[in-house]
Design a protein around this motif. Structure first.
Motif, mmCIF file in Angstrom:
data_model
loop_
_atom_site.group_PDB
_atom_site.id
_atom_site.type_symbol
_atom_site.label_atom_id
_atom_site.label_comp_id
_atom_site.label_asym_id
_atom_site.label_seq_id
_atom_site.Cartn_x
_atom_site.Cartn_y
_atom_site.Cartn_z
ATOM 1 N N GLU A 108 41.879 44.828 36.259
ATOM 2 C CA GLU A 108 41.363 43.577 35.700
ATOM 3 C C GLU A 108 42.317 43.095 34.606
ATOM 4 O O GLU A 108 42.272 43.561 33.467
ATOM 5 C CB GLU A 108 39.959 43.785 35.133
ATOM 6 N N LYS A 109 43.181 42.158 34.946
ATOM 7 C CA LYS A 109 44.277 41.775 34.058
ATOM 8 C C LYS A 109 43.810 41.141 32.752
ATOM 9 O O LYS A 109 44.381 41.403 31.688
ATOM 10 C CB LYS A 109 45.229 40.837 34.802
ATOM 11 N N VAL A 164 51.017 49.986 31.160
ATOM 12 C CA VAL A 164 49.896 49.405 31.899
ATOM 13 C C VAL A 164 50.163 49.496 33.394
ATOM 14 O O VAL A 164 51.256 49.179 33.868
ATOM 15 C CB VAL A 164 49.683 47.936 31.493
ATOM 16 N N PHE A 165 49.145 49.931 34.141
ATOM 17 C CA PHE A 165 49.227 50.028 35.599
ATOM 18 C C PHE A 165 48.008 49.324 36.196
ATOM 19 O O PHE A 165 46.880 49.564 35.764
ATOM 20 C CB PHE A 165 49.253 51.488 36.041
ATOM 21 N N ASP A 166 48.245 48.468 37.194
ATOM 22 C CA ASP A 166 47.114 47.765 37.810
ATOM 23 C C ASP A 166 46.712 48.357 39.155
ATOM 24 O O ASP A 166 45.920 47.792 39.892
ATOM 25 C CB ASP A 166 47.400 46.272 37.945
ATOM 26 N N SER A 167 47.285 49.528 39.471
ATOM 27 C CA SER A 167 46.843 50.248 40.668
ATOM 28 C C SER A 167 47.020 51.745 40.451
ATOM 29 O O SER A 167 47.905 52.176 39.711
ATOM 30 C CB SER A 167 47.638 49.812 41.907
ATOM 31 N N PHE A 169 43.639 55.829 29.659
ATOM 32 C CA PHE A 169 42.411 55.037 29.767
ATOM 33 C C PHE A 169 42.286 54.628 31.230
ATOM 34 O O PHE A 169 43.118 53.867 31.743
ATOM 35 C CB PHE A 169 42.491 53.806 28.871
ATOM 36 N N LEU A 170 41.271 55.115 31.880
ATOM 37 C CA LEU A 170 41.217 55.043 33.341
ATOM 38 C C LEU A 170 39.956 54.347 33.839
ATOM 39 O O LEU A 170 38.838 54.781 33.571
ATOM 40 C CB LEU A 170 41.278 56.477 33.895
ATOM 41 N N ASP A 171 40.177 53.249 34.548
ATOM 42 C CA ASP A 171 39.059 52.540 35.190
ATOM 43 C C ASP A 171 38.572 53.375 36.373
ATOM 44 O O ASP A 171 39.358 53.713 37.270
ATOM 45 C CB ASP A 171 39.540 51.167 35.662
ATOM 46 N N ILE A 172 37.306 53.736 36.358
ATOM 47 C CA ILE A 172 36.768 54.574 37.438
ATOM 48 C C ILE A 172 36.890 53.874 38.784
ATOM 49 O O ILE A 172 37.157 54.502 39.811
ATOM 50 C CB ILE A 172 35.288 54.934 37.155
ATOM 51 N N ASN A 173 36.722 52.553 38.797
ATOM 52 C CA ASN A 173 36.695 51.806 40.055
ATOM 53 C C ASN A 173 38.020 51.161 40.437
ATOM 54 O O ASN A 173 38.036 50.219 41.218
ATOM 55 C CB ASN A 173 35.614 50.708 39.979
ATOM 56 N N ILE A 174 39.100 51.653 39.919
ATOM 57 C CA ILE A 174 40.387 51.045 40.263
ATOM 58 C C ILE A 174 40.648 51.198 41.767
ATOM 59 O O ILE A 174 40.353 52.245 42.359
ATOM 60 C CB ILE A 174 41.538 51.665 39.440
ATOM 61 N N PRO A 175 41.153 50.146 42.423
ATOM 62 C CA PRO A 175 41.322 50.200 43.884
ATOM 63 C C PRO A 175 42.454 51.115 44.332
ATOM 64 O O PRO A 175 43.186 51.654 43.523
ATOM 65 C CB PRO A 175 41.634 48.743 44.249
ATOM 66 N N ASP A 176 42.577 51.280 45.591
ATOM 67 C CA ASP A 176 43.528 52.109 46.364
ATOM 68 C C ASP A 176 43.325 53.598 46.113
ATOM 69 O O ASP A 176 42.868 54.309 46.973
ATOM 70 C CB ASP A 176 44.989 51.661 46.208
#
Length: 237
Positions: free
Chosen positions: A10-11, A36-39, A54-61
């Motif tokens: 989420e940018k 920053v990583f978006d995937s 800091f890790l988004d649980i629902n990050i895609p792929d």
């Protein structure tokens, strides 16, 4: 400097999140670098080592849980902080032993407390690795980063420190090596151990340190030295 990574697709949120992190550390006069990583795939392929993720649980792929598993398999010292919009996933993530959680909708309320805990934990980890007693003969702890190399002459160990200081005591080089090797030291000779952080370059018969000291290396240790040095360098990237 603290090395951190934010992995979130989420940018708009990420831009705000990173700014808040940097502002917090600035107010505490602590340097931090945030990647920053978006995937999840990009994060894994990067293969860098971070103090905090800091890790988004629902990050895609690649899901956040899979990324967390890979992080903990490689380095349990990395602090994983799950960032999520879904409270129900918090319980599912406990098996990955996250350091803390941040709920996106309560970012303003929760972030500062989490970052204070991060600073406290990293400080504890740093202090554990900062000082070492090489021998029971002396009660003065030595800063690990100040040790350039250690040699044995007869039954006496000589720890050569920055500034041409030397601490000497009776002991076994093998026992001293066992205590130091987990901090990035390499045994390159039956009589010498060196601090990998102090290496400038190596030559055929010796390793040259940043201070200008030249420490002999055994022929049968050259290959092992190169392997160990590359491992230590890779871990620090």
């Amino acid at each position: 400097m603290i090395k951190a990574a934010v992995c979130d697709d989420e940018k708009i949120f990420t831009k705000k999140f990173v700014l808040m992190i940097k502002e917090f550390f600035d107010t505490h006069n602590i340097q931090i670098n945030v990647s920053v990583f978006d995937s999840g795939t990009d994060f894994i392929l990067n293969r860098a080592k971070y103090d905090i993720v800091f890790l988004d649980i629902n990050i895609p792929d690649v899901g956040g849980f899979e990324i967390a598993k890979q992080i903990t398999d490689c380095d349990r010292k990395t602090l994983i902080i799950f960032v999520t919009e879904h409270d129900e996933l918090v319980y599912s993530s406990l098996k990955f032993r996250p350091f803390r959680f941040i709920r996106k909708r309560r970012l303003q309320e929760e972030l500062a407390d989490v970052l204070r805990d991060v600073i406290s934990e990293i400080s504890k980890q740093s202090n554990k690795q900062k000082l070492i007693y090489l021998s029971n003969e002396h009660d003065m702890p030595i800063e690990i980063k100040d040790i350039e190399y250690v040699e044995v002459i007869g039954h006496r160990i000589h720890a050569h420190l920055k500034g041409d200081n030397v601490v000497s005591f009776y002991g076994s080089l093998s026992n001293t090596a066992a205590r130091l090797m987990k901090y990035g030291f390499i045994r390159i000779h039956k009589s010498y151990i060196i601090n990998a952080e102090q290496i400038a370059f190596s030559k055929k018969n010796c390793v040259c340190l940043k201070s200008g000291a030249e420490v002999p290396i055994s022929r049968n240790k050259i290959r092992e030295f190169k392997i160990q040095y590359e491992k230590i360098r890779s871990a620090d990237l």
